[in-house]
Scaffold this active site. Structure first.
Site, PDB file in Angstrom:
ATOM      1  N   SER A 185       0.877  -1.176   0.000  1.00 30.86           N
ATOM      2  CA  SER A 185       0.000   0.000   0.000  1.00 30.86           C
ATOM      3  C   SER A 185       0.913   1.224   0.000  1.00 30.86           C
ATOM      4  O   SER A 185       1.428   1.630   1.025  1.00 30.86           O
ATOM      5  CB  SER A 185      -0.920   0.004   1.223  1.00 30.86           C
ATOM      6  N   HIS A 205      -2.675  -6.112   3.076  1.00 30.41           N
ATOM      7  CA  HIS A 205      -1.636  -7.036   3.543  1.00 30.41           C
ATOM      8  C   HIS A 205      -2.149  -8.447   3.801  1.00 30.41           C
ATOM      9  O   HIS A 205      -1.392  -9.303   4.242  1.00 30.41           O
ATOM     10  CB  HIS A 205      -0.990  -6.494   4.829  1.00 30.41           C
ATOM     11  N   GLU A 229      -3.514  -2.837   9.788  1.00 28.83           N
ATOM     12  CA  GLU A 229      -2.689  -3.344  10.880  1.00 28.83           C
ATOM     13  C   GLU A 229      -3.354  -3.075  12.228  1.00 28.83           C
ATOM     14  O   GLU A 229      -3.719  -1.937  12.537  1.00 28.83           O
ATOM     15  CB  GLU A 229      -1.304  -2.688  10.875  1.00 28.83           C
ATOM     16  N   ASP A 240      -3.068   0.876  12.022  1.00 29.01           N
ATOM     17  CA  ASP A 240      -2.734   1.483  10.736  1.00 29.01           C
ATOM     18  C   ASP A 240      -3.940   1.238   9.844  1.00 29.01           C
ATOM     19  O   ASP A 240      -4.159   0.126   9.359  1.00 29.01           O
ATOM     20  CB  ASP A 240      -1.479   0.854  10.125  1.00 29.01           C
ATOM     21  N   ASP A 279       1.623   8.588   7.146  1.00 31.59           N
ATOM     22  CA  ASP A 279       2.500   7.736   6.337  1.00 31.59           C
ATOM     23  C   ASP A 279       2.347   8.139   4.884  1.00 31.59           C
ATOM     24  O   ASP A 279       3.166   8.890   4.341  1.00 31.59           O
ATOM     25  CB  ASP A 279       2.147   6.266   6.547  1.00 31.59           C
ATOM     26  N   HIS A 310       9.392  -0.514   8.630  1.00 30.86           N
ATOM     27  CA  HIS A 310       9.690  -1.473   7.565  1.00 30.86           C
ATOM     28  C   HIS A 310       8.725  -1.255   6.405  1.00 30.86           C
ATOM     29  O   HIS A 310       7.939  -0.311   6.400  1.00 30.86           O
ATOM     30  CB  HIS A 310       9.538  -2.891   8.110  1.00 30.86           C
ATOM     31  N   LYS A 349       8.220   0.238  13.766  1.00 30.08           N
ATOM     32  CA  LYS A 349       7.282  -0.734  13.208  1.00 30.08           C
ATOM     33  C   LYS A 349       8.079  -1.696  12.355  1.00 30.08           C
ATOM     34  O   LYS A 349       8.688  -1.276  11.364  1.00 30.08           O
ATOM     35  CB  LYS A 349       6.232  -0.035  12.329  1.00 30.08           C
TER      36      LYS A 349
END
Length: 441
Positions: free
Chosen positions: A46, A159, A168, A246, A318, A371, A394
């Site tokens: 993403s 994910h 997340e 997230d 992000d 990451h 993270k």
């Protein structure tokens, strides 16, 4: 050029595989004095549209058009030629040279993956030539804060192939006294969650970042399951372990609104509806961090979200910021978010990454080293977290070796630091800029 032992003698690259079995680039850089550095570059699933460009061989059928032979050739060819004899210890000048050589705003000519591989390999080679670990070479004596891990124990969104829209569901073991204790707490919760899911006849297969990917009835049910696992592991939610999300809100954007693309694709929501939902969750659960709660270009929505929750919750940009200092400054000025996720491959050089972190910390923003979902065994981000006293990291769940490798490296760093090591959880909820000041004391 300088004639010291830190001048670049040779530079090469190769195509290797990441944690999804897809190609990525690995760079080897050797200095005249014998110091060598190796860096492998991660890749996101993403991704924000404002990220630096990852160069792929889209017209080549190899690996379904995802090969990186062009990026490899750029390292071996024009980059190696331009940097031979360059003093690698001058990191800012080296990174500037790479950007000038590329000469595009998003590093699309040489590829951000090629440029980043060289940038990180140079820093590692210099650290080795100095006989220092990377965190010490980059951060000097003040580098001693071990980060709070934001452990992604339930995967959803892009994910995982499951029913969860939120990408997340994370735990933050802030009640630990040391990083090693925090890691143990997280591992115990992860094990308890596996038993709990099995008892509910849910799948215990894992997603891209090592968290379980169950088909639960709703995003809120996932929150409740995580809380139950924390309690079954013997910990108290809200005191020893906090929750973080997230959302990856950019994945929810559709025709100027938001929709739950897995659980309710027919229903559209406005930003204010999402904000109201987050407010309810923050009031009801020990939720202290929300990443990408809204879309990457919804600046007005981000301002509203920050106004509503910014004094109570860490609101992390992000896709909003993509480790880009220019976008971060806009967020600071407009009071949109109060923390930034740092991903080195979003911007493409170590120097630009450090500049974004410094800008954030000066403004009192939280900083979280991160990451990517497509990872490698490279542990650079563990060192970067300590070098900058970021305070948070993270790097996924407590499974899959490309995730655990970073945790294990942080254990080694904590051991090296000995009594000087400070676990950032003992300072929560201090701003990470304050953590940095404490580290210098």
């Amino acid at each position: 050029m300088a004639s010291s032992s830190t001048t670049i003698k040779s530079l090469t690259a190769r195509e290797v595989l990441d944690s999804r079995g897809q190609p990525t680039i690995e760079v080897d850089l050797v200095l005249a004095g014998g110091g060598c550095g190796r860096a492998a570059v991660p890749s996101g699933a993403s991704t924000g549209s404002h990220e630096a460009l990852e160069l792929r061989d889209t017209k080549d059928p190899r690996f379904g058009g995802k090969g990186v032979l062009k990026a490899v050739a750029n390292v071996r060819g024009p980059i190696a030629k331009a940097l031979k004899g360059f003093d690698a210890s001058k990191q800012a000048q080296l990174d500037q040279r790479l950007c000038e050589l590329d000469n595009t705003p998003n590093k699309s000519h040489l590829g951000a993956n090629a440029i980043l591989g060289v940038s990180l390999a140079a820093a590692k080679a210099v650290a080795k030539s100095r006989g220092m670990p990377l965190y010490r070479s980059l951060g000097g004596a003040p580098a001693r804060v071990l980060p709070i891990p934001l452990m992604n124990i339930v995967n959803g969104g892009a994910h995982a192939d499951n029913t969860l829209d939120i990408q997340e569901f994370m735990i933050m073991p802030i009640g630990a006294k040391t990083f090693s204790e925090a890691l143990r707490m997280g591992a115990e919760v992860f094990a308890a969650l596996k038993k709990l899911l099995k008892s509910q006849k849910q799948t215990t297969a894992v997603g891209d970042e090592g968290g379980f990917a169950p088909n639960l009835s709703s995003n809120e049910e996932a929150i409740k399951v995580v809380l139950q696992a924390i309690e079954q592991a013997g910990y108290t939610p809200g005191r020893q372990i906090m929750l973080a999300l997230d959302v990856a809100g950019n994945e929810w954007v559709h025709n100027g609104a938001y929709r739950l693309f897995k659980s309710a694709p027919e229903k559209s929501m406005r930003a204010q509806e999402l904000i109201s939902q987050y407010e309810r969750w923050v009031s009801q659960y020990p939720l202290v961090s929300i990443e990408d709660g809204l879309g990457e270009d919804d600046w007005i929505g981000w301002q509203q979200l920050t106004s509503a929750l910014g004094d109570r919750v860490q609101l992390v940009g992000d896709d909003l910021f993509v480790t880009n200092t220019e976008r971060l400054r806009r967020g600071i000025a407009q009071r949109a978010a109060n923390a930034i996720l740092i991903k080195v491959n979003q911007i493409g050089t170590l120097t630009e990454t450090l500049e974004a972190m410094e800008t954030a910390q000066r403004a009192g923003f939280g900083t979280i080293i991160s990451h990517r979902s497509g990872e490698t065994e490279d542990v650079t981000i563990a060192h970067l977290a300590v070098a900058t006293n970021a305070g948070q990291i993270k790097t996924g769940s407590l499974s899959r070796s490309e995730r655990v490798a970073k945790y294990n490296e942080l254990l080694r760093i904590e051991e090296q630091l000995g009594f000087r090591a400070v676990y950032a959880g003992t300072m929560w909820p201090l701003r990470k800029s304050q953590a940095k000041k404490l580290a210098k004391a």
